[in-house]
Structures are given as structure tokens and as C-alpha cells.
Design a protein around this motif. Structure first.
Motif, PDB file in Angstrom:
ATOM      1  N   MET A   1       0.837  -1.201   0.000  1.00 23.91           N
ATOM      2  CA  MET A   1       0.000   0.000   0.000  1.00 23.91           C
ATOM      3  C   MET A   1       0.870   1.249   0.000  1.00 23.91           C
ATOM      4  N   PRO A   2       0.907   2.000  -1.124  1.00 22.34           N
ATOM      5  CA  PRO A   2       1.673   3.251  -1.173  1.00 22.34           C
ATOM      6  C   PRO A   2       1.185   4.250  -0.128  1.00 22.34           C
ATOM      7  N   VAL A   3       2.128   4.987   0.449  1.00 14.82           N
ATOM      8  CA  VAL A   3       1.820   5.974   1.484  1.00 14.82           C
ATOM      9  C   VAL A   3       2.238   7.347   0.973  1.00 14.82           C
ATOM     10  N   LEU A   4       1.300   8.305   0.993  1.00 12.68           N
ATOM     11  CA  LEU A   4       1.568   9.666   0.551  1.00 12.68           C
ATOM     12  C   LEU A   4       1.409  10.626   1.718  1.00 12.68           C
ATOM     13  N   SER A   5       2.145  11.726   1.655  1.00 17.75           N
ATOM     14  CA  SER A   5       1.985  12.784   2.649  1.00 17.75           C
ATOM     15  C   SER A   5       0.772  13.629   2.297  1.00 17.75           C
ATOM     16  N   GLU A   6       0.447  14.581   3.142  1.00 18.88           N
ATOM     17  CA  GLU A   6      -0.656  15.501   2.853  1.00 18.88           C
ATOM     18  C   GLU A   6      -0.369  16.345   1.620  1.00 18.88           C
ATOM     19  N   GLN A   7       0.908  16.490   1.280  1.00 18.27           N
ATOM     20  CA  GLN A   7       1.313  17.254   0.088  1.00 18.27           C
ATOM     21  C   GLN A   7       1.467  16.341  -1.128  1.00 18.27           C
ATOM     22  N   ASN A   8       0.963  15.104  -1.022  1.00 16.63           N
ATOM     23  CA  ASN A   8       1.001  14.108  -2.093  1.00 16.63           C
ATOM     24  C   ASN A   8       2.415  13.652  -2.448  1.00 16.63           C
ATOM     25  N   LYS A   9       3.342  13.799  -1.515  1.00 19.80           N
ATOM     26  CA  LYS A   9       4.689  13.284  -1.725  1.00 19.80           C
ATOM     27  C   LYS A   9       4.719  11.795  -1.392  1.00 19.80           C
ATOM     28  N   TYR A  10       5.334  11.001  -2.265  1.00 16.56           N
ATOM     29  CA  TYR A  10       5.449   9.563  -2.033  1.00 16.56           C
ATOM     30  C   TYR A  10       6.456   9.314  -0.921  1.00 16.56           C
ATOM     31  N   LEU A  11       6.016   8.629   0.150  1.00 18.28           N
ATOM     32  CA  LEU A  11       6.864   8.389   1.313  1.00 18.28           C
ATOM     33  C   LEU A  11       7.397   6.964   1.388  1.00 18.28           C
ATOM     34  N   GLY A  12       6.742   6.050   0.721  1.00 16.82           N
ATOM     35  CA  GLY A  12       7.099   4.642   0.791  1.00 16.82           C
ATOM     36  C   GLY A  12       5.834   3.810   0.726  1.00 16.82           C
ATOM     37  N   TYR A  13       5.859   2.646   1.377  1.00 11.91           N
ATOM     38  CA  TYR A  13       4.700   1.765   1.316  1.00 11.91           C
ATOM     39  C   TYR A  13       4.605   0.927   2.597  1.00 11.91           C
ATOM     40  N   TYR A  14       3.392   0.438   2.838  1.00 12.74           N
ATOM     41  CA  TYR A  14       3.158  -0.540   3.892  1.00 12.74           C
ATOM     42  C   TYR A  14       3.086  -1.927   3.256  1.00 12.74           C
ATOM     43  N   GLU A  15       3.557  -2.934   3.992  1.00 14.82           N
ATOM     44  CA  GLU A  15       3.326  -4.322   3.609  1.00 14.82           C
ATOM     45  C   GLU A  15       2.179  -4.866   4.446  1.00 14.82           C
ATOM     46  N   LEU A  16       1.323  -5.657   3.820  1.00 17.71           N
ATOM     47  CA  LEU A  16       0.131  -6.168   4.503  1.00 17.71           C
ATOM     48  C   LEU A  16       0.485  -6.940   5.767  1.00 17.71           C
TER      49      LEU A  16
END
Length: 219
Positions: A95-110
Motif C-alpha cells: 500500500m503506497p503511502v503519501l503525505s498531505e502534500q502528495n509526496k510519495y513516502l514509501g509503502y506498507y506491507e500487509l
């Protein structure tokens, strides 16, 4: 542990100018169901699924298949229950994780998020599991809590585990030395006991009385 501490950033999103063969190679090396993709400006665009990737021409760039991108993500402040829901809705294990500014931060693994869920008191604390059922317009969580606590039980968690147009089932985790009194009180309040992961003394009592009556009538 805070959910944001589970963000992983070891796999960078592919660029839309990358070749399909690069995408296929990543899927062959990893166990992910999806791979994130960004544009030339570093903006997250979405994810390609493994199923789609192996159907594409491996000599073509990703940007020729932008129509197949699946646009799902969560924010770095999204609650973990909502993150779990996003995993389920999109049938993904990343699951991709974005900041409030829509910057890509990384991802979560299930698996990491599920592990965090398993550390909650609902799973980690000792207690009994009770599933109760009542009409969808008749049940109330305040009433359920009152029934449990009036019998010296402590609710460790509760959630709606099944629902249709007529009935709702609620699964409870209760810290108590026994569930029998709680079960009998739920019955008095017209709840159906779907299952209780402890001996149901009420049923055993009825069975004993029935056996006694049969013996009495046969005397």
C-alpha cells in the motif's frame, strides 16, 4: 509502535519511461501484487498489478499502459483500520503511502499491518470470545456494553462481524473468569448466542434437567 514506523522505502517507484521488462523483472524478484509508478516529476501515479504486467509487451514503456494503473494509496496519518480496509478493497499486499502534500513516502506491507493489529488487546489479552446476534434495528453497543459490565466483565473489543437486512452479529472479546452469566443475560435481552468459546452452562443446565425429567417419567 506507531503505524508510520512501518513505512518501507527500499523499493522505489518505477518511472513511466521504464520498460515493461523492468516491471516484469521486479515482479519475478518480489512477492508483491503491485508495483508503484511515478512520472518524470516524481509524482505518484498509481500501481501496476502483477497480473496485468505479464500481459504487456515487454519492449514497450510503461507510459503506453497508463490506462491500467490502479490509483490507490493511504496517507501517512491514515488510521490503521482504514489502512487494513484499503488493503482489502484493492486486493493488494502493498500500500503506497503519501503525505498531505502528495509526496510519495514509501509503502506498507500487509503482513506488517496485520502484525500490528495482532498486538492489540483484542488478540493479545486473555479472555473469552462471544458472538451475539439480534435484529438490526434492535441491537445497541451501549446495551451490549452494559450487559457485559453489569456481570463484572470487561470488554477488550467488539466489532460487527456479519450484517444483512434483518440481523447483525457482534463479536466480543471479554476478560472474565467465565461467560455463563453474561450469556444468560444476553438471552434475557433477546440476543441469540451464535457462539461462545467457553462452556455454556445454560445449555448444560437445560440438558441435565431434561435428562432428570426423562428418568423421573420412566420411574
Amino acid at each position: 509502535m506507531r503505524l508510520s514506523e512501518l513505512i518501507i522505502n527500499d523499493i522505489k517507484p518505477l518511472n513511466t519511461n521504464s520498460k515493461i521488462r523492468d516491471l516484469q523483472l521486479l515482479f519475478n524478484q518480489l512477492t508483491f501484487s503491485h508495483i508503484p509508478v511515478k512520472d518524470d516529476n516524481g509524482t505518484y501515479l498509481g500501481c501496476f498489478s502483477e497480473t496485468d504486467a505479464h500481459c504487456f509487451d515487454n519492449d514497450k514503456p510503461l507510459n503506453e499502459y497508463k490506462y491500467a494503473l490502479e490509483d490507490f494509496f493511504v496517507r501517512n496519518n491514515t488510521l490503521w483500520l482504514d489502512v487494513l480496509e484499503a488493503f482489502a478493497i484493492n486486493s493488494t499486499n502493498i500500500m503506497p503511502v503519501l503525505s498531505e502534500q502528495n509526496k510519495y513516502l514509501g509503502y506498507y506491507e500487509l503482513n506488517d499491518v496485520i502484525s500490528l493489529f495482532s498486538e492489540s488487546p483484542f488478540f493479545s489479552e486473555a479472555g473469552g470470545i462471544l458472538v451475539v446476534e439480534k435484529g438490526i434495528n434492535d441491537y445497541s453497543f451501549s446495551e451490549i456494553s452494559q450487559i457485559v459490565e453489569s456481570n463484572d466483565g470487561k470488554l477488550l473489543g467488539a466489532f460487527i462481524s456479519r450484517m444483512n437486512t434483518d440481523l447483525v452479529q457482534v463479536t466480543l472479546k471479554i476478560r472474565n473468569t467465565g461467560l455463563n452469566e453474561i450469556i444468560q443475560t444476553f438471552r434475557r435481552y433477546s440476543y441469540n448466542i451464535v457462539s461462545g468459546h467457553e462452556e455454556d452452562g445454560y445449555i448444560e443446565s437445560l440438558k441435565d434437567r431434561s435428562d432428570y425429567l426423562k428418568k423421573y417419567l420412566n420411574m
